[in-house]
Scaffold this motif. Structure first.
Motif, PDB file in Angstrom:
ATOM      1  N   TYR A   1       2.563   1.746  -3.405  1.00  0.00           N
ATOM      2  CA  TYR A   1       1.644   2.316  -4.395  1.00  0.00           C
ATOM      3  C   TYR A   1       1.473   3.817  -4.169  1.00  0.00           C
ATOM      4  O   TYR A   1       1.468   4.607  -5.124  1.00  0.00           O
ATOM      5  CB  TYR A   1       0.296   1.598  -4.303  1.00  0.00           C
ATOM      6  N   SER A   2       1.342   4.221  -2.920  1.00  0.00           N
ATOM      7  CA  SER A   2       1.181   5.645  -2.607  1.00  0.00           C
ATOM      8  C   SER A   2       2.410   6.434  -3.032  1.00  0.00           C
ATOM      9  O   SER A   2       2.307   7.558  -3.531  1.00  0.00           O
ATOM     10  CB  SER A   2       0.934   5.832  -1.106  1.00  0.00           C
ATOM     11  N   ASP A   3       3.609   5.864  -2.845  1.00  0.00           N
ATOM     12  CA  ASP A   3       4.839   6.540  -3.252  1.00  0.00           C
ATOM     13  C   ASP A   3       4.883   6.737  -4.763  1.00  0.00           C
ATOM     14  O   ASP A   3       5.321   7.785  -5.255  1.00  0.00           O
ATOM     15  CB  ASP A   3       6.069   5.738  -2.802  1.00  0.00           C
ATOM     16  N   LYS A   4       4.437   5.728  -5.530  1.00  0.00           N
ATOM     17  CA  LYS A   4       4.434   5.849  -6.997  1.00  0.00           C
ATOM     18  C   LYS A   4       3.477   6.946  -7.453  1.00  0.00           C
ATOM     19  O   LYS A   4       3.792   7.725  -8.347  1.00  0.00           O
ATOM     20  CB  LYS A   4       4.044   4.512  -7.632  1.00  0.00           C
ATOM     21  N   VAL A   5       2.301   7.010  -6.817  1.00  0.00           N
ATOM     22  CA  VAL A   5       1.334   8.066  -7.160  1.00  0.00           C
ATOM     23  C   VAL A   5       1.917   9.445  -6.858  1.00  0.00           C
ATOM     24  O   VAL A   5       1.820  10.380  -7.657  1.00  0.00           O
ATOM     25  CB  VAL A   5       0.017   7.846  -6.386  1.00  0.00           C
ATOM     26  N   ALA A   6       2.546   9.574  -5.694  1.00  0.00           N
ATOM     27  CA  ALA A   6       3.140  10.861  -5.310  1.00  0.00           C
ATOM     28  C   ALA A   6       4.266  11.253  -6.266  1.00  0.00           C
ATOM     29  O   ALA A   6       4.423  12.420  -6.620  1.00  0.00           O
ATOM     30  CB  ALA A   6       3.662  10.787  -3.877  1.00  0.00           C
TER      31      ALA A   6
ATOM     32  N   GLN B  29       2.793  12.595  -9.503  1.00  0.00           N
ATOM     33  CA  GLN B  29       2.298  13.952  -9.311  1.00  0.00           C
ATOM     34  C   GLN B  29       3.441  14.966  -9.305  1.00  0.00           C
ATOM     35  O   GLN B  29       3.335  16.055  -9.869  1.00  0.00           O
ATOM     36  CB  GLN B  29       1.515  14.038  -7.995  1.00  0.00           C
TER      37      GLN B  29
ATOM     38  N   ARG C 283       0.829  -1.205   0.000  1.00  0.00           N
ATOM     39  CA  ARG C 283       0.000   0.000   0.000  1.00  0.00           C
ATOM     40  C   ARG C 283       0.867   1.261   0.000  1.00  0.00           C
ATOM     41  O   ARG C 283       0.620   2.208  -0.757  1.00  0.00           O
ATOM     42  CB  ARG C 283      -0.911  -0.011   1.233  1.00  0.00           C
ATOM     43  N   LEU C 284       1.890   1.271   0.815  1.00  0.00           N
ATOM     44  CA  LEU C 284       2.790   2.422   0.873  1.00  0.00           C
ATOM     45  C   LEU C 284       3.575   2.576  -0.429  1.00  0.00           C
ATOM     46  O   LEU C 284       3.816   3.701  -0.895  1.00  0.00           O
ATOM     47  CB  LEU C 284       3.762   2.275   2.052  1.00  0.00           C
TER      48      LEU C 284
END
Length: 686
Positions: free
Chosen positions: A310-315, A318, A307-308
């Protein structure tokens, strides 16, 4: 009620001391044990939620008070245990029965382990950390003080910020020094707890057998419960306080609260969590290992890590999108819409007090990431200039410019270019001496600051050039010298009204009564600015503001003429002026013939705009020509050219020659200290 709250700590300490002597009832002792545990818990939680140690600066004193309170409770409980056959309140009995569970050996071992953990692990570690932190904090103080002075000189902080940072550094040093000693108290408390437990158990057993006449098994049960209960009631708060001690001395690099830092740093590496989860899951293949516990824990870590991740890739996507928008702002930036707001147009007309622009070849001299040292050198110059002249130069704005040639730099004052130079980065500048012992190959040029004939030479010729008598300078020093001379010549133009107010506020710290009496009631900020402007323009330091203000107070009663005020201030600053221009007790000057002075005095004309000089062109030509001939003597002696005149005509003669020789200083006889030897190199006559 208010007075009681103001003295609650003092009353508490007095009460603790009284507890060493006065017996307490079991009920009151129970209440004090609960208070002790509560205080310890609050202290531990406080150390977890502070962001820096100085937020809890009372901790060393609090550590002493809580330890004293704990010892007083131990003594009171020991008194009750030995005099009331083990009856020392419900708190002690509850702790003793809960831990013992009917097994005295297990209870004693648990208590000993608890004490040893506190003494050997937590207390010993906290003591060592506090000792090292105290030593390192003390060693780092000079460097931190220098950093504050550098930031103050560069204009990054003001005097108030510097004062607060110095106070903080001193408080940190005092805090860690106190913590170094306070940890010894925790260590002593742990040792004392073991002694008190032994006293309670041995003395209680003897009293129960000899005085009470009880059987040994009953005595052992009663006093073991009381002893272990008393020890645990004391050791639980002691363990909390010891943990808090270790917590506060290890918070030196924290950025937030302990909870924030732990979550931020643990969750910053999702791949580590995934690897740990896989390892935990692999435990189920070991014969006899539990199944559900590793599965639950391993699955949780893997899911959290994914989960973390995936969040890092999204950030990251951006962030890349934002960078693209910055590179191609036309995709979303409407220039016409932006400048429809009149406030945005005002940003186009702002000017910097001092700017330096560089061609792309000179950027390595400025860029710190490429080893450039210009910024640090400018900071040092600003500090030296402030100490010498009493005036803080504004920050210098540095930027590259495509309009300049690759090797050029430009110096701007309030948006307008006032000087330009050219450097060869891979060369050295060799200043030609009057009588060189040899010639050296190089590219001929003129040194930009002083106009000295020079040559750009290769680095391998540097030593030979110095042997021949050349003065060899690196390119960075050439540029910095040029900048510093430009600032010295134009420092008066940088003296704004805001800077005047800052100077006045600084003067209030040393002479508040004088400044408040004079400014702005008697001397306006505008008048003070004009006087200081005149002083800086002629290179007179304005550091001694007390003397300046006192002189203006004396003058303003008889005259409001700015020139008269300036001349009186210069006379009051004669020691400063003498030190500024005198070398080795001698002052090399050119004097004016009495006939010239009379001619100048008789040509003074007063108008509605003030007094001005109306000399004939022929006489002006004679004065300028003769002065030019004498300046060569100063150049040979490598001294500052100075003309000495009477006080009456000094300012007018300065204005006469300023347009021809801006680097010549004009002094009056009464501005030179009496202990200086004056040597005349020439005389200007009719």
């Amino acid at each position: 009620m208010r007075k009681l709250l103001d003295n609650v700590v003092a009353l508490f300490v007095v009460m603790v001391v009284v507890m060493f002597i006065v017996p307490l009832s079991p009920f009151l002792l129970d209440m004090l044990f609960v208070i002790n545990i509560t205080i310890a818990l609050i202290i531990l939680l406080m150390t977890m939620y502070i962001k820096e140690t100085l937020e809890f600066s009372i901790f060393p004193s609090l550590l002493l008070v809580t330890t004293l309170f704990r010892l007083a409770l131990n003594i009171s409980s020991t008194r009750l245990i030995l005099t009331h056959q083990g009856e020392a309140g419900q708190v002690i009995a509850t702790f003793g029965k809960f831990v013992l569970q009917g097994n005295i050996v297990v209870g004693v071992l648990i208590f000993l382990i608890l004490v040893l953990v506190q003494f050997i692990v937590i207390t010993k570690g906290a003591e060592r950390v506090a000792e090292v932190a105290a030593r390192f904090t003390l060693d780092a103080m000079p460097g931190k003080q220098m950093a504050i002075d550098a930031d103050l000189s560069s204009g990054l902080i003001n005097e108030e910020d510097a004062r607060l940072r110095r106070i903080k550094i001193q408080r940190e040093s005092d805090f860690y020094g106190a913590m170094d000693g306070a940890t010894k108290i925790v260590k002593g408390d742990a040792i004392m707890s073991i002694i008190i437990v032994l006293v309670n158990f041995i003395a209680g057993t003897i009293i129960g057998l000899v005085q009470g006449g009880m059987p040994f098994s009953e005595v052992l049960e009663i006093y073991s419960i009381a002893t272990i209960g008393d020890g645990l009631v004391s050791q639980m708060p002691a363990l909390l306080i010891s943990t808090a001690t270790g917590m506060i001395v290890t918070r030196s690099v924290a950025e937030g609260t302990l909870n924030e830092d732990v979550l931020k740093q643990f969750l910053s590496q999702p791949r580590v969590l995934i690897a740990a989860g896989i390892t935990i899951l692999a435990m189920i293949i070991i014969p006899g290992a539990p199944f559900w516990q590793p599965v639950i824990m391993g699955t949780f870590l893997i899911v959290l890590g994914l989960r973390l991740l995936y969040s890092d890739k999204v950030a990251k996507k951006q962030l890349e999108a934002e960078e693209v928008r910055e590179v191609y702002p036309e995709e979303q930036f409407d220039e016409n819409a932006y400048f429809k707001d009149i406030n945005n147009i005002y940003s186009l007309i702002n000017v910097e007090p001092i700017e330096m622009e560089f061609g792309y070849s000179l950027i390595p001299l400025v860029d710190e990431t490429s080893g450039g040292n210009l910024i640090n050198r400018i900071v040092i110059f600003r500090r030296q200039f402030a100490q010498e002249m009493g005036f803080v130069v504004p920050s210098v704005r540095l930027r590259d410019s495509a309009a300049l040639n690759a090797n050029q730099y430009s110096i701007k004052l309030k948006g307008e270019e006032i000087a330009k130079g050219e450097l060869l980065v891979d060369y050295y500048l060799a200043l030609e001496p009057p009588n060189a012992t040899g010639d050296i190959d190089g590219i001929r040029t003129i040194e930009p600051a002083y106009g000295i004939p020079s040559k750009w030479i290769l680095p391998e010729l540097k030593d030979m050039a110095e042997i021949y008598g050349y003065t060899v300078i690196d390119p960075l020093s050439v540029m910095l010298t040029h900048l510093s001379e430009i600032i010295r010549r134009h420092a008066h133009e940088l003296l704004t009204r805001a800077e005047i107010m800052q100077i006045v506020e600084n003067a209030k710290k040393s002479s508040p009564e004088l400044v408040e009496e004079a400014i702005p009631n008697v001397i306006s900020y505008g008048t003070l600015q004009k006087v200081l402007y005149n002083l800086l323009k002629e290179g007179v330091p304005i550091k001694d503001m007390v003397t300046v203000v006192e002189s203006l107070l004396d003058t303003v009663q008889s005259s409001n003429d700015i020139d008269v005020m300036t001349e009186n201030v210069r006379t009051a600053l004669k020691r400063t002026i003498t030190r500024r221009f005198c070398e080795s007790g001698q002052l090399m000057v050119v004097t004016l013939d009495s006939e010239v002075e009379k001619a100048i005095l008789s040509s003074l004309t007063r108008s509605e705009h003030g007094v001005y000089l109306a000399l004939s062109p022929d006489l002006i030509q004679k004065i300028v020509t003769q002065l030019g001939e004498h300046l060569g003597k100063f150049k040979e002696l490598n001294t500052v050219p100075i003309i000495l005149t009477s006080n009456v005509i000094r300012v007018y003669f300065y204005r006469l020659i300023e347009q021809f020789y801006p680097n010549v200083y004009v002094l009056a006889f009464n501005e030179v200290a009496s202990n200086v030897q004056i040597q005349a190199l020439g005389n200007i006559s009719m």
